[in-house]
Design an enzyme around this catalytic site. Structure first.
Site, PDB file in Angstrom:
ATOM      1  N   TRP A  12       0.564  -1.098   0.553  1.00  0.00           N
ATOM      2  CA  TRP A  12      -0.214   0.028  -0.278  1.00  0.00           C
ATOM      3  C   TRP A  12       0.995   1.182   0.053  1.00  0.00           C
ATOM      4  CZ3 TRP A  12      -4.763  -1.423   3.807  1.00  0.00           C
ATOM      5  CH2 TRP A  12      -5.243  -2.324   3.799  1.00  0.00           C
ATOM      6  N   LYS A  13       2.378   1.213  -0.158  1.00  0.00           N
ATOM      7  CA  LYS A  13       2.938   2.140   0.173  1.00  0.00           C
ATOM      8  C   LYS A  13       2.691   3.591   1.468  1.00  0.00           C
ATOM      9  CE  LYS A  13       4.598   1.088  -4.606  1.00  0.00           C
ATOM     10  NZ  LYS A  13       5.263   1.156  -4.837  1.00  0.00           N
ATOM     11  N   GLU A  99      11.518   1.960  -4.010  1.00  0.00           N
ATOM     12  CA  GLU A  99      11.826   3.192  -3.191  1.00  0.00           C
ATOM     13  C   GLU A  99      12.488   3.802  -2.195  1.00  0.00           C
ATOM     14  OE1 GLU A  99       7.180   2.922  -3.502  1.00  0.00           O
ATOM     15  OE2 GLU A  99       7.744   3.098  -5.382  1.00  0.00           O
ATOM     16  N   SER A 215       4.035  -2.146 -12.029  1.00  0.00           N
ATOM     17  CA  SER A 215       3.039  -1.737 -12.056  1.00  0.00           C
ATOM     18  C   SER A 215       1.698  -2.869 -13.129  1.00  0.00           C
ATOM     19  CB  SER A 215       2.838  -1.246 -14.261  1.00  0.00           C
ATOM     20  OG  SER A 215       3.573  -0.059 -13.255  1.00  0.00           O
ATOM     21  N   GLY A 236       1.475  -2.473  -6.141  1.00  0.00           N
ATOM     22  CA  GLY A 236       1.981  -1.626  -5.866  1.00  0.00           C
ATOM     23  C   GLY A 236       0.489  -0.989  -5.972  1.00  0.00           C
ATOM     24  N   GLY A 237       0.009   0.582  -7.086  1.00  0.00           N
ATOM     25  CA  GLY A 237      -1.099   0.846  -6.835  1.00  0.00           C
ATOM     26  C   GLY A 237      -2.248   0.224  -7.123  1.00  0.00           C
TER      27      GLY A 237
HETATM   28  P1  PGA Z   1       3.608  -0.561  -9.282  1.00  0.00           P
HETATM   29  O1  PGA Z   1       4.117  -0.228  -7.708  1.00  0.00           O
HETATM   30  O2  PGA Z   1       2.193  -1.908  -8.785  1.00  0.00           O
HETATM   31  O3  PGA Z   1       2.644   0.682  -8.628  1.00  0.00           O
HETATM   32  O4  PGA Z   1       4.076  -0.070  -9.575  1.00  0.00           O
HETATM   33  C1  PGA Z   1       4.930  -2.373  -7.253  1.00  0.00           C
HETATM   34  C2  PGA Z   1       5.817  -2.193  -6.193  1.00  0.00           C
HETATM   35  O5  PGA Z   1       6.512  -1.125  -5.721  1.00  0.00           O
HETATM   36  O6  PGA Z   1       5.552  -3.248  -5.113  1.00  0.00           O
END
Ligand code: PGA
Length: 266
Positions: A12-13, A99, A215, A236-237
């Site tokens: 979820w970041k 990140e 992605s 992620g997103g």
């Molecule tokens: P993303 O992120 O699916 O938004 O590209 C993946 C991740 O950073 O684990």
């Protein structure tokens, strides 16, 4: 051949307030709370871990943290320990996310120290590795992967007890909407598996789940997950949308069931 166990992670970041996190967890519980295969792990931000744990505790969803500190406890203002994570219900942790490597500046040595502490505390670990776009263009992908794996796993014994999952996440594909093609991802995964075979053994390599991240969406998940060396995804997103995340989980589930019926039929 039957597939290794697969893990779908939802990272979820730095998203979700407390109310948003519990709402998303409740929605995931309704949609995929009883799915045990693949393993489904959600990684909310630290302040929301405990509340999310109370929502998902009686489901098959598992809880993970996005980071951990490398010391057991003490004077490290702002940091969070592995024991703290376990005490609020987290079983998993991500280390080496790009990140953290590229925005926060974490080195392989820091990733290694975090990974060792997490494994020794009994947390299951997702170790993320991946090349940048310029590294790929310079044909350095394999070199970068081998170097990140070698340094991050320095001194780490063949995983016993706690589980080690590798996430291959090409940096140029994270959050950009530009996914690696299934062929590009498969090639990197096969390389990582061969590296693990050299490092430990064929059996360890064959039994290690290697996730793809970058992605991943409901639209591209099936083709990526169908590759022979891709054992799940780190999302992620798309993990912030319950319906889309659930459909990625169900794509993996369908592949696992197809494999099982192939094995039974053979
Ligand atoms: P993303 O992120 O699916 O938004 O590209 C993946 C991740 O950073 O684990």
């Amino acid at each position: 051949m039957s597939r290794r166990s697969a893990v779908i992670g939802g990272n979820w970041k730095m998203n979700t307030t407390l109310a948003e996190a519990t709402e998303l967890a409740a929605e995931l519980t309704t949609r995929i709370g009883s799915v045990g295969h693949p393993d489904v792990v959600i990684f909310p931000p630290f302040p929301n871990l405990h509340a999310v744990d109370t929502v998902i505790r009686d489901t098959r969803l598992q809880l993970g943290a996005q980071d951990v500190f490398w010391a057991e406890k003490g004077a490290y203002t702002g940091e969070v320990s592995a024991a703290m994570l376990k005490s609020v219900g987290a079983r998993w942790v991500i280390v080496g996310h790009s990140e953290r490597r590229h925005i926060i500046g974490e080195s392989d040595e820091v990733v290694n120290a975090k990974l060792r502490l997490a494994l020794s505390t009994g947390l299951d670990v997702v170790l993320a590795v991946g090349e940048t776009e310029s590294q790929r263009e310079a044909n350095e992908t394999q070199y970068v992967l081998a170097s990140q794996l070698g340094r991050s796993l320095d001194g780490v014994d063949k995983p016993a007890g706690a589980r080690l999952v590798i996430a291959y996440e090409p940096v140029w594909a994270i959050g950009t909407g530009r996914t690696a093609t299934p062929e590009q991802a498969q090639a990197a995964h096969a390389f990582i598996r061969a590296w693990l075979g050299d490092r430990w053994s064929y059996e360890v390599a064959a039994g290690t789940s290697i996730q793809y991240g970058g992605s991943v969406s409901a639209a591209n998940a099936f083709d990526l997950l169908a590759q022979p060396d891709i054992d799940g995804a780190l999302v992620g997103g798309a993990s912030l949308k319950a319906e889309e995340f659930a459909s990625i989980v169900m794509a993996q589930r369908e592949l696992l069931e197809n494999d099982r019926s192939d094995t039974i039929g053979s």
